[in-house]
Design a protein around this motif. Structure first.
Motif, PDB file in Angstrom:
ATOM      1  N   ILE A 195       6.003  -7.988   0.608  1.00  0.00           N
ATOM      2  CA  ILE A 195       4.940  -7.457  -0.247  1.00  0.00           C
ATOM      3  C   ILE A 195       5.512  -6.297  -1.038  1.00  0.00           C
ATOM      4  O   ILE A 195       6.080  -5.370  -0.464  1.00  0.00           O
ATOM      5  N   VAL A 196       5.365  -6.369  -2.355  1.00  0.00           N
ATOM      6  CA  VAL A 196       5.891  -5.323  -3.216  1.00  0.00           C
ATOM      7  C   VAL A 196       4.796  -4.739  -4.101  1.00  0.00           C
ATOM      8  O   VAL A 196       3.852  -5.428  -4.471  1.00  0.00           O
ATOM      9  N   GLU A 197       4.956  -3.472  -4.386  1.00  0.00           N
ATOM     10  CA  GLU A 197       4.012  -2.786  -5.257  1.00  0.00           C
ATOM     11  C   GLU A 197       4.335  -3.146  -6.699  1.00  0.00           C
ATOM     12  O   GLU A 197       5.443  -2.922  -7.172  1.00  0.00           O
ATOM     13  N   GLY A 198       3.377  -3.732  -7.365  1.00  0.00           N
ATOM     14  CA  GLY A 198       3.536  -4.086  -8.771  1.00  0.00           C
ATOM     15  C   GLY A 198       3.102  -2.934  -9.648  1.00  0.00           C
ATOM     16  O   GLY A 198       3.843  -1.984  -9.856  1.00  0.00           O
ATOM     17  N   ALA A 199       1.846  -2.988 -10.106  1.00  0.00           N
ATOM     18  CA  ALA A 199       1.352  -1.947 -11.013  1.00  0.00           C
ATOM     19  C   ALA A 199      -0.157  -1.997 -11.105  1.00  0.00           C
ATOM     20  O   ALA A 199      -0.788  -3.012 -10.799  1.00  0.00           O
ATOM     21  N   VAL A 200      -0.716  -0.884 -11.569  1.00  0.00           N
ATOM     22  CA  VAL A 200      -2.112  -0.859 -11.982  1.00  0.00           C
ATOM     23  C   VAL A 200      -2.112  -1.311 -13.438  1.00  0.00           C
ATOM     24  O   VAL A 200      -1.388  -0.756 -14.266  1.00  0.00           O
ATOM     25  N   LEU A 201      -2.872  -2.332 -13.718  1.00  0.00           N
ATOM     26  CA  LEU A 201      -2.884  -2.930 -15.051  1.00  0.00           C
ATOM     27  C   LEU A 201      -4.230  -2.688 -15.730  1.00  0.00           C
ATOM     28  O   LEU A 201      -4.990  -3.617 -15.999  1.00  0.00           O
ATOM     29  N   ASN A 202      -4.521  -1.435 -15.998  1.00  0.00           N
ATOM     30  CA  ASN A 202      -5.766  -1.080 -16.675  1.00  0.00           C
ATOM     31  C   ASN A 202      -5.660  -1.301 -18.173  1.00  0.00           C
ATOM     32  O   ASN A 202      -4.572  -1.264 -18.744  1.00  0.00           O
ATOM     33  N   GLY A 203      -6.814  -1.475 -18.796  1.00  0.00           N
ATOM     34  CA  GLY A 203      -6.852  -1.582 -20.251  1.00  0.00           C
ATOM     35  C   GLY A 203      -6.379  -2.934 -20.734  1.00  0.00           C
ATOM     36  O   GLY A 203      -6.056  -3.828 -19.969  1.00  0.00           O
ATOM     37  N   THR A 204      -6.369  -3.085 -22.018  1.00  0.00           N
ATOM     38  CA  THR A 204      -5.959  -4.346 -22.631  1.00  0.00           C
ATOM     39  C   THR A 204      -4.447  -4.407 -22.707  1.00  0.00           C
ATOM     40  O   THR A 204      -3.806  -3.532 -23.276  1.00  0.00           O
ATOM     41  N   LYS A 205      -3.899  -5.428 -22.115  1.00  0.00           N
ATOM     42  CA  LYS A 205      -2.453  -5.643 -22.136  1.00  0.00           C
ATOM     43  C   LYS A 205      -2.176  -6.882 -22.971  1.00  0.00           C
ATOM     44  O   LYS A 205      -2.875  -7.887 -22.865  1.00  0.00           O
ATOM     45  N   THR A 206      -1.128  -6.828 -23.768  1.00  0.00           N
ATOM     46  CA  THR A 206      -0.730  -7.996 -24.536  1.00  0.00           C
ATOM     47  C   THR A 206      -0.037  -8.991 -23.608  1.00  0.00           C
ATOM     48  O   THR A 206       0.434  -8.619 -22.526  1.00  0.00           O
ATOM     49  N   ALA A 207       0.046 -10.228 -24.050  1.00  0.00           N
ATOM     50  CA  ALA A 207       0.752 -11.242 -23.269  1.00  0.00           C
ATOM     51  C   ALA A 207       2.196 -10.815 -23.050  1.00  0.00           C
ATOM     52  O   ALA A 207       2.757 -11.008 -21.959  1.00  0.00           O
ATOM     53  N   GLU A 208       2.791 -10.196 -24.041  1.00  0.00           N
ATOM     54  CA  GLU A 208       4.182  -9.750 -23.929  1.00  0.00           C
ATOM     55  C   GLU A 208       4.322  -8.654 -22.867  1.00  0.00           C
ATOM     56  O   GLU A 208       5.267  -8.658 -22.075  1.00  0.00           O
ATOM     57  N   GLU A 209       3.392  -7.714 -22.839  1.00  0.00           N
ATOM     58  CA  GLU A 209       3.425  -6.648 -21.821  1.00  0.00           C
ATOM     59  C   GLU A 209       3.269  -7.228 -20.414  1.00  0.00           C
ATOM     60  O   GLU A 209       3.963  -6.818 -19.482  1.00  0.00           O
ATOM     61  N   LEU A 210       2.352  -8.184 -20.263  1.00  0.00           N
ATOM     62  CA  LEU A 210       2.129  -8.797 -18.960  1.00  0.00           C
ATOM     63  C   LEU A 210       3.342  -9.608 -18.522  1.00  0.00           C
ATOM     64  O   LEU A 210       3.735  -9.575 -17.353  1.00  0.00           O
ATOM     65  N   LYS A 211       3.946 -10.308 -19.463  1.00  0.00           N
ATOM     66  CA  LYS A 211       5.139 -11.093 -19.158  1.00  0.00           C
ATOM     67  C   LYS A 211       6.291 -10.182 -18.734  1.00  0.00           C
ATOM     68  O   LYS A 211       6.996 -10.454 -17.763  1.00  0.00           O
ATOM     69  N   LYS A 212       6.444  -9.074 -19.437  1.00  0.00           N
ATOM     70  CA  LYS A 212       7.507  -8.113 -19.112  1.00  0.00           C
ATOM     71  C   LYS A 212       7.298  -7.534 -17.705  1.00  0.00           C
ATOM     72  O   LYS A 212       8.245  -7.383 -16.939  1.00  0.00           O
ATOM     73  N   PHE A 213       6.045  -7.214 -17.364  1.00  0.00           N
ATOM     74  CA  PHE A 213       5.719  -6.733 -16.024  1.00  0.00           C
ATOM     75  C   PHE A 213       6.123  -7.777 -14.980  1.00  0.00           C
ATOM     76  O   PHE A 213       6.811  -7.484 -14.005  1.00  0.00           O
ATOM     77  N   ALA A 214       5.722  -9.017 -15.185  1.00  0.00           N
ATOM     78  CA  ALA A 214       5.919 -10.080 -14.199  1.00  0.00           C
ATOM     79  C   ALA A 214       7.378 -10.472 -14.041  1.00  0.00           C
ATOM     80  O   ALA A 214       7.818 -10.796 -12.927  1.00  0.00           O
ATOM     81  N   GLU A 215       8.149 -10.440 -15.122  1.00  0.00           N
ATOM     82  CA  GLU A 215       9.529 -10.897 -15.074  1.00  0.00           C
ATOM     83  C   GLU A 215      10.387 -10.101 -14.104  1.00  0.00           C
ATOM     84  O   GLU A 215      11.397 -10.615 -13.603  1.00  0.00           O
ATOM     85  N   LYS A 216       9.997  -8.876 -13.800  1.00  0.00           N
ATOM     86  CA  LYS A 216      10.737  -8.069 -12.838  1.00  0.00           C
ATOM     87  C   LYS A 216      10.712  -8.679 -11.436  1.00  0.00           C
ATOM     88  O   LYS A 216      11.548  -8.366 -10.600  1.00  0.00           O
ATOM     89  N   PHE A 217       9.733  -9.547 -11.201  1.00  0.00           N
ATOM     90  CA  PHE A 217       9.531 -10.097  -9.862  1.00  0.00           C
ATOM     91  C   PHE A 217       9.794 -11.596  -9.775  1.00  0.00           C
ATOM     92  O   PHE A 217       9.704 -12.183  -8.705  1.00  0.00           O
ATOM     93  N   LEU A 218      10.098 -12.210 -10.896  1.00  0.00           N
ATOM     94  CA  LEU A 218      10.307 -13.676 -10.913  1.00  0.00           C
ATOM     95  C   LEU A 218      11.785 -14.023 -10.886  1.00  0.00           C
ATOM     96  O   LEU A 218      12.624 -13.280 -11.259  1.00  0.00           O
TER      97      LEU A 218
END
Length: 158
Positions: free
Chosen positions: A135-158
């Motif tokens: 189990i790893v700590e990802g992030a608090v994802l408040n507010g409107t995030k673009t698809a690119e921002e969300l993809k960048k967040f997720a790629e660190k863990f994929l």
């Protein structure tokens, strides 16, 4: 490698983020639906006798989930798991979800929405519910995030 975005959303806020995250990374999505939905009164954190306050005071609390189960959890290697932060950790229904499956060998990336705090001690609070998982700590994802921002967040863990 197959990816799942599983989330609990009491008010819809986390649901928006979770579905956008799933779209951005081409993942399956699963809505953790409580057997008994939360009302506004249940979510009143100022009321010490509200349902959410009572649940979060009891570390053994496991609110029931509706009957829809994921048929083949084995197919997922990475699970992005999110919900609202209640009292400095993810709500206990997230424990209920983890307790329902064998998470051995999986990577579980936590994400959340929050009115004012980070993920707090969510990792520690969930470890007993997912033995054998990372189990790893990802992030608090408040507010409107673009698809690119969300993809960048997720790629660190994929």
């Amino acid at each position: 490698m197959k990816t799942l975005v599983a989330y609990f959303s009491a008010t819809g806020t986390t649901g928006v983020v979770a579905t956008e995250l799933a779209k951005a990374i081409n993942a399956d999505v699963y809505d953790i639906v409580p057997e008994v939905p939360y009302t506004n009164d249940d979510l009143n954190w100022r009321d010490k006798s509200s349902r959410s306050s009572v649940e979060m005071k009891d570390d053994t609390s496991r609110p029931a989930i509706g009957s829809d189960k994921i048929e083949n959890m084995d197919q997922y290697d990475v699970i992005f798991l999110g919900g609202p932060i209640w009292w400095y950790k993810l709500s206990h229904i997230i424990n209920t979800f983890l307790d329902s499956y064998d998470m051995s060998g999986k990577t579980i990336v936590l994400f959340a929405t929050s009115g004012g705090s980070g993920l707090g001690n969510s990792v520690e609070a969930l470890e007993d519910s997912a033995p054998g998982a990372r189990i790893v700590e990802g992030a608090v994802l408040n507010g409107t995030k673009t698809a690119e921002e969300l993809k960048k967040f997720a790629e660190k863990f994929l």
